[in-house]
Design a protein around this motif. Sequence first.
Motif, PDB file in Angstrom:
ATOM      1  N   VAL A  39     -24.562 -34.496  31.924  1.00  0.00           N
ATOM      2  CA  VAL A  39     -23.951 -33.667  30.880  1.00  0.00           C
ATOM      3  C   VAL A  39     -22.682 -32.981  31.394  1.00  0.00           C
ATOM      4  O   VAL A  39     -21.740 -32.749  30.625  1.00  0.00           O
ATOM      5  N   GLU A  40     -22.620 -32.714  32.709  1.00  0.00           N
ATOM      6  CA  GLU A  40     -21.441 -32.046  33.271  1.00  0.00           C
ATOM      7  C   GLU A  40     -20.165 -32.868  33.096  1.00  0.00           C
ATOM      8  O   GLU A  40     -19.059 -32.340  33.181  1.00  0.00           O
ATOM      9  N   ASP A  41     -20.324 -34.172  32.843  1.00  0.00           N
ATOM     10  CA  ASP A  41     -19.166 -35.046  32.599  1.00  0.00           C
ATOM     11  C   ASP A  41     -18.852 -35.182  31.110  1.00  0.00           C
ATOM     12  O   ASP A  41     -18.018 -36.008  30.728  1.00  0.00           O
ATOM     13  N   HIS A  42     -19.508 -34.376  30.282  1.00  0.00           N
ATOM     14  CA  HIS A  42     -19.324 -34.441  28.827  1.00  0.00           C
ATOM     15  C   HIS A  42     -18.980 -33.068  28.259  1.00  0.00           C
ATOM     16  O   HIS A  42     -19.399 -32.734  27.141  1.00  0.00           O
ATOM     17  N   ILE A  43     -18.239 -32.288  29.026  1.00  0.00           N
ATOM     18  CA  ILE A  43     -17.914 -30.924  28.598  1.00  0.00           C
ATOM     19  C   ILE A  43     -16.402 -30.752  28.668  1.00  0.00           C
ATOM     20  O   ILE A  43     -15.770 -31.136  29.654  1.00  0.00           O
ATOM     21  N   PHE A  44     -15.833 -30.198  27.605  1.00  0.00           N
ATOM     22  CA  PHE A  44     -14.396 -29.938  27.615  1.00  0.00           C
ATOM     23  C   PHE A  44     -14.046 -28.838  26.623  1.00  0.00           C
ATOM     24  O   PHE A  44     -14.820 -28.520  25.719  1.00  0.00           O
ATOM     25  N   LEU A  45     -12.901 -28.237  26.837  1.00  0.00           N
ATOM     26  CA  LEU A  45     -12.306 -27.318  25.884  1.00  0.00           C
ATOM     27  C   LEU A  45     -11.255 -28.092  25.111  1.00  0.00           C
ATOM     28  O   LEU A  45     -10.711 -29.086  25.611  1.00  0.00           O
ATOM     29  N   SER A  46     -10.936 -27.627  23.913  1.00  0.00           N
ATOM     30  CA  SER A  46      -9.770 -28.159  23.219  1.00  0.00           C
ATOM     31  C   SER A  46      -8.974 -26.984  22.681  1.00  0.00           C
ATOM     32  O   SER A  46      -9.537 -25.964  22.282  1.00  0.00           O
ATOM     33  N   ILE A  47      -7.661 -27.145  22.751  1.00  0.00           N
ATOM     34  CA  ILE A  47      -6.768 -26.123  22.226  1.00  0.00           C
ATOM     35  C   ILE A  47      -5.701 -26.840  21.413  1.00  0.00           C
ATOM     36  O   ILE A  47      -4.998 -27.706  21.945  1.00  0.00           O
ATOM     37  N   GLY A  77      -6.066 -29.194  19.470  1.00  0.00           N
ATOM     38  CA  GLY A  77      -6.336 -30.624  19.518  1.00  0.00           C
ATOM     39  C   GLY A  77      -6.184 -31.272  20.877  1.00  0.00           C
ATOM     40  O   GLY A  77      -6.493 -32.449  21.057  1.00  0.00           O
ATOM     41  N   GLU A  78      -5.724 -30.528  21.879  1.00  0.00           N
ATOM     42  CA  GLU A  78      -5.543 -31.084  23.221  1.00  0.00           C
ATOM     43  C   GLU A  78      -6.770 -30.783  24.081  1.00  0.00           C
ATOM     44  O   GLU A  78      -7.284 -29.673  24.089  1.00  0.00           O
ATOM     45  N   LYS A  79      -7.217 -31.780  24.832  1.00  0.00           N
ATOM     46  CA  LYS A  79      -8.461 -31.705  25.601  1.00  0.00           C
ATOM     47  C   LYS A  79      -8.207 -31.175  27.020  1.00  0.00           C
ATOM     48  O   LYS A  79      -7.272 -31.605  27.690  1.00  0.00           O
ATOM     49  N   ILE A  80      -9.077 -30.249  27.465  1.00  0.00           N
ATOM     50  CA  ILE A  80      -9.080 -29.743  28.843  1.00  0.00           C
ATOM     51  C   ILE A  80     -10.474 -30.014  29.395  1.00  0.00           C
ATOM     52  O   ILE A  80     -11.438 -29.329  29.044  1.00  0.00           O
ATOM     53  N   VAL A  81     -10.581 -31.025  30.225  1.00  0.00           N
ATOM     54  CA  VAL A  81     -11.873 -31.523  30.698  1.00  0.00           C
ATOM     55  C   VAL A  81     -12.429 -30.620  31.797  1.00  0.00           C
ATOM     56  O   VAL A  81     -11.704 -30.198  32.707  1.00  0.00           O
ATOM     57  N   ALA A  82     -13.726 -30.341  31.727  1.00  0.00           N
ATOM     58  CA  ALA A  82     -14.406 -29.527  32.737  1.00  0.00           C
ATOM     59  C   ALA A  82     -14.478 -30.281  34.065  1.00  0.00           C
ATOM     60  O   ALA A  82     -14.715 -31.487  34.093  1.00  0.00           O
ATOM     61  N   VAL A  83     -14.295 -29.524  35.148  1.00  0.00           N
ATOM     62  CA  VAL A  83     -14.481 -30.043  36.494  1.00  0.00           C
ATOM     63  C   VAL A  83     -15.648 -29.258  37.097  1.00  0.00           C
ATOM     64  O   VAL A  83     -15.539 -28.042  37.296  1.00  0.00           O
ATOM     65  N   PRO A  84     -16.777 -29.920  37.374  1.00  0.00           N
ATOM     66  CA  PRO A  84     -17.927 -29.200  37.934  1.00  0.00           C
ATOM     67  C   PRO A  84     -17.626 -28.662  39.341  1.00  0.00           C
ATOM     68  O   PRO A  84     -16.926 -29.319  40.122  1.00  0.00           O
ATOM     69  N   GLN A 113      -6.459 -24.107  17.051  1.00  0.00           N
ATOM     70  CA  GLN A 113      -7.885 -23.799  17.164  1.00  0.00           C
ATOM     71  C   GLN A 113      -8.359 -24.040  18.595  1.00  0.00           C
ATOM     72  O   GLN A 113      -8.065 -25.080  19.172  1.00  0.00           O
ATOM     73  N   ALA A 114      -9.095 -23.088  19.163  1.00  0.00           N
ATOM     74  CA  ALA A 114      -9.700 -23.248  20.489  1.00  0.00           C
ATOM     75  C   ALA A 114     -11.193 -23.499  20.301  1.00  0.00           C
ATOM     76  O   ALA A 114     -11.860 -22.779  19.548  1.00  0.00           O
ATOM     77  N   MET A 115     -11.705 -24.544  20.992  1.00  0.00           N
ATOM     78  CA  MET A 115     -13.117 -24.900  20.842  1.00  0.00           C
ATOM     79  C   MET A 115     -13.716 -25.320  22.186  1.00  0.00           C
ATOM     80  O   MET A 115     -13.008 -25.772  23.081  1.00  0.00           O
ATOM     81  N   PHE A 116     -15.023 -25.165  22.278  1.00  0.00           N
ATOM     82  CA  PHE A 116     -15.804 -25.600  23.441  1.00  0.00           C
ATOM     83  C   PHE A 116     -16.670 -26.764  22.978  1.00  0.00           C
ATOM     84  O   PHE A 116     -17.388 -26.643  21.991  1.00  0.00           O
ATOM     85  N   HIS A 117     -16.619 -27.887  23.709  1.00  0.00           N
ATOM     86  CA  HIS A 117     -17.315 -29.105  23.303  1.00  0.00           C
ATOM     87  C   HIS A 117     -18.323 -29.548  24.363  1.00  0.00           C
ATOM     88  O   HIS A 117     -18.017 -29.526  25.560  1.00  0.00           O
ATOM     89  N   VAL A 118     -19.476 -29.972  23.904  1.00  0.00           N
ATOM     90  CA  VAL A 118     -20.419 -30.741  24.718  1.00  0.00           C
ATOM     91  C   VAL A 118     -20.664 -32.012  23.916  1.00  0.00           C
ATOM     92  O   VAL A 118     -21.202 -31.949  22.808  1.00  0.00           O
ATOM     93  N   ASP A 119     -20.247 -33.178  24.482  1.00  0.00           N
ATOM     94  CA  ASP A 119     -20.371 -34.405  23.698  1.00  0.00           C
ATOM     95  C   ASP A 119     -21.292 -35.442  24.354  1.00  0.00           C
ATOM     96  O   ASP A 119     -21.093 -36.641  24.205  1.00  0.00           O
ATOM     97  N   HIS A 120     -22.317 -34.950  25.028  1.00  0.00           N
ATOM     98  CA  HIS A 120     -23.329 -35.856  25.590  1.00  0.00           C
ATOM     99  C   HIS A 120     -24.082 -36.504  24.423  1.00  0.00           C
ATOM    100  O   HIS A 120     -24.363 -35.839  23.421  1.00  0.00           O
TER     101      HIS A 120
END
Length: 196
Positions: A114-122, A124-131, A168-175
């Motif tokens: 799941v740690e590889d399926h988490i990102f922020l978007s601002i 519409g642009e994606k900021i991928v989580a780095v564990p 729009q700022a959003m937090f995503h989990v897309d597992h």
Amino acid sequence: MPRDQHIITAQDIMDLGTFETIRAEKRQENLVRKRFRRLSVGPHVTVHFENWDTMWWQIHEMLRIEKGGEEQLKDELAAYNPMIPNGGDLTCTLMFEIDDPQIRARVLGRIGGVEDHIFLSIDGEKIVAVPEGDVERSTPEGKASSVHFLHFPFTDAQIAVWKSGEGQAMFHVDHPNYGHISIINDEVRRELAGDF
């Protein structure tokens, strides 16, 4: 000053006696701060965005509980300093909070990686989580840890958009077995802008 350098040093840590005299006040400050740094994502995830102050509090609390002295302090600084935003990122502790042990085992057993399926978007642009690279958070059998420490590295342009309040700022989990999105409201966004 260490806060401006995004680091907590031994000199920033109070002796336990002094900390006890201000603990109630600092605890209240921390509760208020967390109100603007917490986010729920779906039914089981709580995200706590970290900063210098939240890590300072955490180190003091760990020292208070375990009473390990100087040796423990070195370990706590090594553990928590990496979670202080560096001026170009946001950091968070993500927790799967499930009280029922059977449901917890079932959910965590299905969301390995799941740690590889988490990102922020601002906007519409994606900021991928780095564990955080301290330990592996998923087993080869596909079971995930209930706690994850994450960094979101921003570009200068993404920081500017975040601070502008535009988009729009959003937090995503897309597992595939845990897909949820949470809108980051304006209050939280303004609070987190101070981390850059």
